[in-house]
Write a protein that holds these residues in place. Structure first.
Motif, short mmCIF file in Angstrom:
data_model
loop_
_atom_site.label_atom_id
_atom_site.label_comp_id
_atom_site.label_asym_id
_atom_site.label_seq_id
_atom_site.Cartn_x
_atom_site.Cartn_y
_atom_site.Cartn_z
N CYS A 3 0.91 -1.09 0.05
CA CYS A 3 0.06 -0.09 0.07
C CYS A 3 0.78 1.35 0.11
O CYS A 3 1.83 1.52 0.86
CB CYS A 3 -0.99 -0.07 1.19
SG CYS A 3 -1.87 1.65 1.57
N ALA A 4 0.60 2.20 -0.93
CA ALA A 4 1.41 3.40 -1.12
C ALA A 4 1.11 4.25 0.17
O ALA A 4 2.34 4.90 0.65
CB ALA A 4 1.20 4.24 -2.33
N ILE A 15 1.45 7.58 5.61
CA ILE A 15 0.00 8.53 5.76
C ILE A 15 -0.82 7.66 6.47
O ILE A 15 -1.05 6.65 6.40
CB ILE A 15 -0.32 8.77 4.35
CG1 ILE A 15 0.79 9.59 3.74
CG2 ILE A 15 -1.75 9.45 4.29
CD1 ILE A 15 0.30 9.54 2.07
N ASP A 16 -1.43 8.41 7.61
CA ASP A 16 -2.59 7.86 8.32
C ASP A 16 -3.76 7.56 7.34
O ASP A 16 -4.25 8.52 6.63
CB ASP A 16 -3.02 9.08 9.42
CG ASP A 16 -4.09 8.34 10.35
OD1 ASP A 16 -4.16 7.16 10.68
OD2 ASP A 16 -4.98 9.30 10.73
N HIS A 17 -4.16 6.23 7.42
CA HIS A 17 -5.25 5.78 6.55
C HIS A 17 -5.87 4.65 7.09
O HIS A 17 -5.43 4.12 7.97
CB HIS A 17 -5.14 5.74 5.20
CG HIS A 17 -3.84 4.56 5.03
ND1 HIS A 17 -2.65 4.59 5.47
CD2 HIS A 17 -4.05 3.26 4.47
CE1 HIS A 17 -2.12 3.27 5.13
NE2 HIS A 17 -2.85 2.62 4.61
N CYS A 18 -7.04 4.19 6.47
CA CYS A 18 -7.83 2.94 7.00
C CYS A 18 -7.91 2.30 5.62
O CYS A 18 -8.37 2.60 4.58
CB CYS A 18 -9.08 3.08 7.62
SG CYS A 18 -9.97 1.83 8.26
N HIS A 19 -7.84 0.96 5.79
CA HIS A 19 -8.15 -0.01 4.60
C HIS A 19 -9.60 -0.35 4.52
O HIS A 19 -10.03 -1.25 3.82
CB HIS A 19 -7.19 -1.23 4.72
CG HIS A 19 -5.87 -0.69 4.37
ND1 HIS A 19 -4.80 -1.74 4.95
CD2 HIS A 19 -5.33 0.04 3.75
CE1 HIS A 19 -3.49 -1.01 4.57
NE2 HIS A 19 -3.93 -0.08 4.10
N GLU A 65 -19.75 5.06 9.81
CA GLU A 65 -19.22 3.84 10.65
C GLU A 65 -18.01 3.12 9.50
O GLU A 65 -18.40 3.29 8.25
CB GLU A 65 -19.98 2.73 11.28
CG GLU A 65 -20.88 2.08 10.20
CD GLU A 65 -21.90 1.06 10.73
OE1 GLU A 65 -21.56 0.53 11.69
OE2 GLU A 65 -23.17 1.16 10.21
N CYS A 66 -17.21 2.12 9.91
CA CYS A 66 -16.16 1.79 9.30
C CYS A 66 -16.42 0.34 9.33
O CYS A 66 -16.91 -0.22 10.34
CB CYS A 66 -14.76 2.23 9.36
SG CYS A 66 -13.70 1.54 8.49
N ALA A 67 -16.35 -0.33 8.27
CA ALA A 67 -16.49 -1.76 8.38
C ALA A 67 -15.16 -2.84 8.85
O ALA A 67 -15.58 -3.78 9.17
CB ALA A 67 -16.76 -2.48 6.63
N ASP A 68 -14.19 -2.03 9.10
CA ASP A 68 -13.06 -2.57 9.64
C ASP A 68 -13.09 -2.40 11.13
O ASP A 68 -13.16 -1.18 11.70
CB ASP A 68 -11.93 -1.89 9.08
CG ASP A 68 -10.61 -2.28 9.72
OD1 ASP A 68 -10.67 -3.23 10.74
OD2 ASP A 68 -9.46 -1.80 9.34
N PRO A 69 -13.36 -3.32 11.81
CA PRO A 69 -13.60 -3.33 13.44
C PRO A 69 -12.56 -2.55 14.09
O PRO A 69 -12.47 -2.01 15.15
CB PRO A 69 -13.84 -4.81 13.94
CG PRO A 69 -13.48 -5.72 12.76
CD PRO A 69 -13.47 -4.82 11.68
N GLY A 70 -11.24 -2.52 13.49
CA GLY A 70 -9.87 -2.20 14.17
C GLY A 70 -9.97 -0.54 13.69
O GLY A 70 -8.93 0.04 14.09
N ARG A 111 -13.79 10.59 6.89
CA ARG A 111 -13.81 10.48 5.66
C ARG A 111 -12.39 10.43 4.82
O ARG A 111 -12.11 9.71 3.83
CB ARG A 111 -14.86 11.49 4.68
CG ARG A 111 -16.26 11.22 4.84
CD ARG A 111 -17.13 12.39 4.20
NE ARG A 111 -18.40 12.23 4.50
CZ ARG A 111 -19.33 11.61 3.78
NH1 ARG A 111 -19.07 11.30 2.38
NH2 ARG A 111 -20.68 11.53 3.92
N ILE A 112 -11.71 11.43 5.21
CA ILE A 112 -10.20 11.61 4.54
C ILE A 112 -9.45 10.50 4.81
O ILE A 112 -8.43 10.19 4.01
CB ILE A 112 -9.70 13.08 5.36
CG1 ILE A 112 -8.66 13.45 4.56
CG2 ILE A 112 -9.10 12.61 6.58
CD1 ILE A 112 -8.93 14.30 3.10
N ARG A 113 -9.55 9.58 5.83
CA ARG A 113 -8.78 8.61 6.06
C ARG A 113 -9.12 7.33 5.30
O ARG A 113 -8.36 6.26 5.32
CB ARG A 113 -8.90 8.12 7.41
CG ARG A 113 -8.52 9.10 8.51
CD ARG A 113 -8.61 8.60 9.77
NE ARG A 113 -7.32 7.42 10.19
CZ ARG A 113 -7.66 6.25 10.40
NH1 ARG A 113 -9.03 6.09 10.42
NH2 ARG A 113 -6.74 5.35 10.45
#
Length: 70
Positions: A3-4, A10-14, A27-32, A38-40
């Protein structure tokens, strides 16, 4: 393949960010996921597109179906 954003630090979520119509609740589908901003998130969807539907849209859909059946 890497992942770039991960390699750049860079702070982000998959995970997938799910947006609800009631006041922009997300809400995010990733429980972690620690921050449902939105920006992440690279993937953002509306809750009505979630497989099986979303509880917050079901009453409106049911009312439409009942109206059509009468």
């Amino acid at each position: 393949m890497e992942c770039a954003f991960c390699t750049s630090g860079i702070d982000h979520c998959h995970g997938t960010l799910i947006v609800h119509p009631d006041g922009g609740f997300t809400e995010c589908a990733d429980p972690g996921c620690a921050d449902p901003d939105r920006i992440r998130h690279g993937l953002i969807i509306d809750c009505h597109t979630v497989d099986g539907g979303c509880e917050c849209t079901l009453p409106a859909e049911r009312e439409t179906v009942l109206r059509q059946a009468s």
